[in-house]
Design a protein around this motif. Structure first.
Motif, short mmCIF file in Angstrom:
data_model
loop_
_atom_site.label_atom_id
_atom_site.label_comp_id
_atom_site.label_asym_id
_atom_site.label_seq_id
_atom_site.Cartn_x
_atom_site.Cartn_y
_atom_site.Cartn_z
N TYR A 296 7.77 30.05 -11.49
CA TYR A 296 7.52 30.95 -12.62
C TYR A 296 8.46 30.72 -13.80
N LEU A 297 9.07 29.56 -13.88
CA LEU A 297 9.98 29.29 -14.99
C LEU A 297 9.22 29.09 -16.29
N VAL A 298 9.78 29.55 -17.37
CA VAL A 298 9.29 29.23 -18.71
C VAL A 298 10.05 28.00 -19.18
N LYS A 299 9.31 27.00 -19.59
CA LYS A 299 9.97 25.75 -20.00
C LYS A 299 10.74 25.99 -21.30
N PRO A 300 12.05 25.69 -21.31
CA PRO A 300 12.83 25.88 -22.54
C PRO A 300 12.33 24.98 -23.67
N GLU A 301 12.65 25.34 -24.87
CA GLU A 301 12.22 24.58 -26.05
C GLU A 301 13.45 24.33 -26.92
N ARG A 302 13.87 23.08 -26.99
CA ARG A 302 15.03 22.76 -27.81
C ARG A 302 14.70 22.95 -29.29
N TYR A 303 15.70 23.43 -30.00
CA TYR A 303 15.56 23.67 -31.45
C TYR A 303 14.48 24.71 -31.75
N ALA A 304 14.36 25.69 -30.86
CA ALA A 304 13.43 26.80 -31.11
C ALA A 304 13.95 27.61 -32.29
N THR A 305 13.07 28.39 -32.86
CA THR A 305 13.48 29.31 -33.93
C THR A 305 14.58 30.21 -33.41
N LYS A 306 15.54 30.54 -34.26
CA LYS A 306 16.63 31.42 -33.85
C LYS A 306 16.07 32.79 -33.48
N PRO A 307 16.54 33.38 -32.39
CA PRO A 307 16.08 34.73 -32.06
C PRO A 307 16.65 35.75 -33.05
N ASP A 308 15.91 36.81 -33.27
CA ASP A 308 16.41 37.90 -34.10
C ASP A 308 17.21 38.84 -33.22
N LEU A 309 18.54 38.73 -33.29
CA LEU A 309 19.43 39.54 -32.46
C LEU A 309 20.04 40.69 -33.26
N THR A 310 19.35 41.10 -34.32
CA THR A 310 19.82 42.21 -35.14
C THR A 310 20.13 43.42 -34.26
#
Length: 353
Positions: free
Chosen positions: A163-177
């Motif tokens: 059930y792993l989600v494959k990571p994505e290099r250089y993904a959009t930055k998460p909004d950690l506001t």
């Protein structure tokens, strides 16, 4: 009844009520369960990177809430990771947020974040369940509690590669506001900060576990709130709990809210506690738990340390519902989980003889 946000209509303001298995309600089959955890977190913690580990652990809650446009979904912070539940229409938001925080952890924190996603239906097929209840820590801060063994099973599956989600290099930055880790750690006022995990054995009665959990809490709750790891009294907090480097003073009303909005007690397929207590209280509870483990009722892990650590989340759309996630500064939940795994392995080896 569970509403569209995965919440029952009732929230309990007494923590002892969420120890009762009968108050939990099942999530719908088509809901999604997401899990994250920092790989080799104990190594990072031993290297003094406990704040980075906690920040990475809480990041999915901030990223998903900001992407979803609401924090009104069930989630739990686990120190070196988190778990959440979302309705099926949240599949794209969940997958994207998971990939974003994994890439953020790699690129900005030099940590590997394991990420996974599966349905409640898949968990039920395994014979486990995901049921939730709501605990109102205060008027403006409500936390989801989970039972049924489903989150524990899902985490085990994800750690084994399913059930792993494959990571994505250089993904959009998460909004950690709204997510911050900038509070000075809180030193123990009573002796030691305890991180405690207690989980029922797969064959144990939920009622037996609930009774044991209440006995454990009774040791720490007499008199009430003396085990709270965030100093409730402003006279103490003024000197030790300011945001780092800010020079700011926090007024008494604001401080009272910080203390009351903290998740120092939670139920996540078991009891999960961060407490300020005396060594004698810890010894008494450890003896109680060793006896229960010998009877085959539970497994447990604990870790003692000098300070508690707080990671804060202030949702931009609802600043009054600021949430404060607590862990032990010495690795807390991650180190307690390490002890629990060692206990489980010892039990398996004992029965194999």
């Amino acid at each position: 009844m569970i509403n569209s946000h995965g919440q029952s209509h009732q929230a309990f303001d007494e923590f002892s009520h969420v120890l009762d298995p009968d108050v939990y309600e099942p999530l719908p089959d088509d809901w999604l369960i997401g899990i994250t955890d920092v790989v080799n977190s104990t190594t990072a913690i031993r290297a003094g990177r406990y704040e980075d580990v906690n920040y990475a652990g809480a990041s999915i809650i901030a990223a998903l809430g900001n992407a979803w446009g609401s924090f009104d979904f069930p989630f739990v912070f686990r120190g070196d990771g988190a778990a959440f539940a979302l309705p099926p229409q949240g599949m794209m938001a969940a997958t994207s947020a998971l990939r974003q925080v994994a890439d953020f952890a790699r690129a900005d924190l030099d940590l590997t974040l394991r990420i996974g996603l599966l349905s409640v239906r898949e968990i039920r097929t395994s014979g486990r369940d995901v049921r939730i209840a709501r605990y109102a820590a205060s008027e403006n801060a409500t936390y989801a509690m989970f039972t049924g063994g489903g989150l524990k099973w899902a985490e085990q599956q994800i750690k084994s590669g399913r059930y792993l989600v494959k990571p994505e290099r250089y993904a959009t930055k998460p909004d950690l506001t709204g997510l911050s880790c900038d509070w000075t750690p809180f030193p123990s006022q009573r002796g030691e900060i305890l991180s405690l995990l207690v989980e029922p054995d797969d064959h144990a009665s939920p009622q037996v576990f609930a009774a044991l959990a209440k006995r454990v809490l009774a040791v720490f709750d007499a008199p009430s709130h003396r085990s709270h790891p965030v100093p409730v009294y402003m006279a103490i907090a003024r000197d030790i709990a300011m945001p780092k480097g800010s020079g700011k003073r926090v007024d008494a009303k604001r401080w009272s809210e910080v203390a009351s909005h903290s998740d120092f007690r939670k139920f996540d397929d078991g009891l999960r506690l961060t407490l300020d207590c005396t060594p004698e209280q810890i010894d008494r509870v450890e003896t109680m738990l060793l006896l229960a483990r010998a009877r085959g009722e539970i497994n447990f892990g604990l870790h003692r340390q000098s300070h508690a650590l707080m990671t804060c989340l202030v949702p931009s759309g609802s600043p009054d519902s600021h949430l404060h996630f607590l862990d032990g500064m010495g690795g807390g939940y991650a180190r307690a989980a390490e002890m629990m795994e060692a206990g489980a392995l010892a039990d398996v080896q004992h029965h194999a003889r």
